[in-house]
Design an enzyme around this catalytic site. Sequence first.
Site, PDB file in Angstrom:
ATOM      1  CD  GLU A 194      -2.909  -0.961  -0.017  1.00 20.29           C
ATOM      2  OE1 GLU A 194      -3.354   0.162  -0.314  1.00 20.29           O
ATOM      3  OE2 GLU A 194      -3.162  -1.987  -0.676  1.00 20.29           O
ATOM      4  CD1 TRP A 219      -1.083  -0.795  -4.036  1.00 20.78           C
ATOM      5  CD2 TRP A 219      -1.495   0.381  -5.894  1.00 20.78           C
ATOM      6  NE1 TRP A 219      -1.618  -1.652  -4.978  1.00 20.78           N
ATOM      7  CE2 TRP A 219      -1.882  -0.962  -6.115  1.00 20.78           C
ATOM      8  CE3 TRP A 219      -1.656   1.306  -6.920  1.00 20.78           C
ATOM      9  CZ2 TRP A 219      -2.425  -1.388  -7.329  1.00 20.78           C
ATOM     10  CZ3 TRP A 219      -2.197   0.879  -8.128  1.00 20.78           C
ATOM     11  CH2 TRP A 219      -2.566  -0.453  -8.318  1.00 20.78           C
ATOM     12  CD1 TRP A 261     -18.444  11.539 -18.228  1.00 18.46           C
ATOM     13  CD2 TRP A 261     -18.746   9.637 -17.097  1.00 18.46           C
ATOM     14  NE1 TRP A 261     -17.223  10.932 -18.136  1.00 18.46           N
ATOM     15  CE2 TRP A 261     -17.372   9.755 -17.433  1.00 18.46           C
ATOM     16  CE3 TRP A 261     -19.158   8.521 -16.373  1.00 18.46           C
ATOM     17  CZ2 TRP A 261     -16.421   8.819 -17.072  1.00 18.46           C
ATOM     18  CZ3 TRP A 261     -18.211   7.575 -16.007  1.00 18.46           C
ATOM     19  CH2 TRP A 261     -16.875   7.725 -16.351  1.00 18.46           C
ATOM     20  CG  ASN A 273      -8.132   1.616   0.381  1.00 18.42           C
ATOM     21  OD1 ASN A 273      -8.080   2.677  -0.238  1.00 18.42           O
ATOM     22  ND2 ASN A 273      -7.736   0.464  -0.148  1.00 18.42           N
ATOM     23  CD1 TRP A 297     -13.666   9.752 -14.635  1.00 16.42           C
ATOM     24  CD2 TRP A 297     -12.277  10.723 -13.184  1.00 16.42           C
ATOM     25  NE1 TRP A 297     -12.675  10.372 -15.364  1.00 16.42           N
ATOM     26  CE2 TRP A 297     -11.803  10.970 -14.501  1.00 16.42           C
ATOM     27  CE3 TRP A 297     -11.547  11.228 -12.106  1.00 16.42           C
ATOM     28  CZ2 TRP A 297     -10.660  11.715 -14.756  1.00 16.42           C
ATOM     29  CZ3 TRP A 297     -10.401  11.971 -12.363  1.00 16.42           C
ATOM     30  CH2 TRP A 297      -9.970  12.210 -13.677  1.00 16.42           C
ATOM     31  CD1 TRP A 344     -11.664   9.655  -6.028  1.00 16.93           C
ATOM     32  CD2 TRP A 344     -13.447   8.961  -7.183  1.00 16.93           C
ATOM     33  NE1 TRP A 344     -12.751   9.719  -5.189  1.00 16.93           N
ATOM     34  CE2 TRP A 344     -13.862   9.306  -5.874  1.00 16.93           C
ATOM     35  CE3 TRP A 344     -14.401   8.503  -8.085  1.00 16.93           C
ATOM     36  CZ2 TRP A 344     -15.183   9.202  -5.450  1.00 16.93           C
ATOM     37  CZ3 TRP A 344     -15.729   8.395  -7.670  1.00 16.93           C
ATOM     38  CH2 TRP A 344     -16.112   8.742  -6.368  1.00 16.93           C
TER      39      TRP A 344
END
Length: 498
Positions: A297, A300, A329, A364, A382, A405
Amino acid sequence: MNTEPQLSTITGHALVWLRADLRVTDNTALNRAIASGLPIIAVYIATPMQWYQHYVSGRQIDLIERRLQVVKQQFNDINIPLLILEGDDFSAATDIILNLCQQYQINAVYCNRQHPWNEKQRDRAVEQALIAQDKQWHCSDDYCVLPPGSVLTKLQEMYKVFTPYRNAWLKQFLSNNYQPVTNSNKVILSQQCLRLLNDNIDTNSKIHAFNYNKQDSVLWPVDDSAIQQRLQMFCEDKAEYYQQQRDFPAIDGTSCLSPYLAIGALSARQCLASLLQTLPQCVEINKDNGAFVWLSEVVWREFYNHLLDSDERLSKNQPFQLYTDNVQWLENSDHVHAWQQGQTGFPLVDAAMRQLATTGWMHNRLRMITASFLTKDMLCDWRIGEQWFMQQLIDGELASNNGGWQWAASTGTDAQPYFRVFNPTTQSERFDPKGEFIRQWIPELESVPDKYIHAPSLWSGFGCVNYPLPIVDHKQMRLLAIESYKQAKTEYDNQREV
């Protein structure tokens, strides 16, 4: 022979410019300034209009203000006065820094590099102005363990997929000794520094910027001892079981260190040093090894920051996957409002959004579920969700928030494939099986039996519950989302062939 410079021979100062690095320990810019041998003055520049443009949450600003009080005292303890000044936005930084250089005879400015595009443009302007006046500019890599641009493919390109990036990152990390450095020595004290240190006026009281849409961050202690204790307790008590517990929001199984990493009250190096000291096996690649999963993590976080640094589009509201700009969208403000307020009729989604609104933090797993719901079940852009999260999150940080996102929306690098869509009810049944987290944040569902807690509208007593019906049909919206992405990709591919 006494080699220490005498005060009478000192003709200038060094300036340490604090940004997202609010700590004395393991601060690269501060270490370099101390090594210069010059007396040091530090500054933090509050920029409320820039915060507004970047959608920074009021809770994070409150956390920063509280943390600065701690850092101010810590700097005083090592003979460094900390000035807290205000400018409207980043464009004000150049004049503020130049004025400080003139006022305090500053010859060199030290800071730690930031990776978003606006921050890099600000630093470039300040650097050019300083060089024009024969001042030194020292900008260090500090926010990541490994600096952006250091983990590249054989073709010297940024990795687009996380797993090979992580493997390359680990290889480089293990071949070097990346350890936090403690600043233990007091610095040279000039007469101007002494006057500033003896000034009893609390400069923070003059900074109106910190009134910015403020929300209480009291749930997060800001002193070093509390932060280090939280880190140490996680490494000793939770890291080993992180893989088994991290996805269940009713269990306190995560580190909750992200707010401190976001503002730089804690460095990623400090996190890994503590983890390695407690659980040396954390570097062994094993998906069942909880410590390794937590280490991943952290990697990341590095991955998203390295991407942000290498691709300015990610700072400019643009998707990494260009074809997704063609996704049609849906625009439904009522649905967006229901999502924001935790009134979608999907209990785990709503519980998560209420946790965010109340605390400024979200588990998370829930970030993935709520983001998937907005982008796939609601087929909503988004960027609307990314902005809302930044406005709420106490740990809001562009690289990680944007990366998360774009992952959920299938618009980013190494993202969730667009044809894989989270089922919010299945996710709820899997990760909150008894509805403990749901009931904690949605008290109106307290009387709903466990059998129906994940889909309360199916319960015969639902009519007596003050809770909305589902705002969308998941099965229908899943098919519509997949088709919309598919059409967008086909349209993009056809445009490229023309």
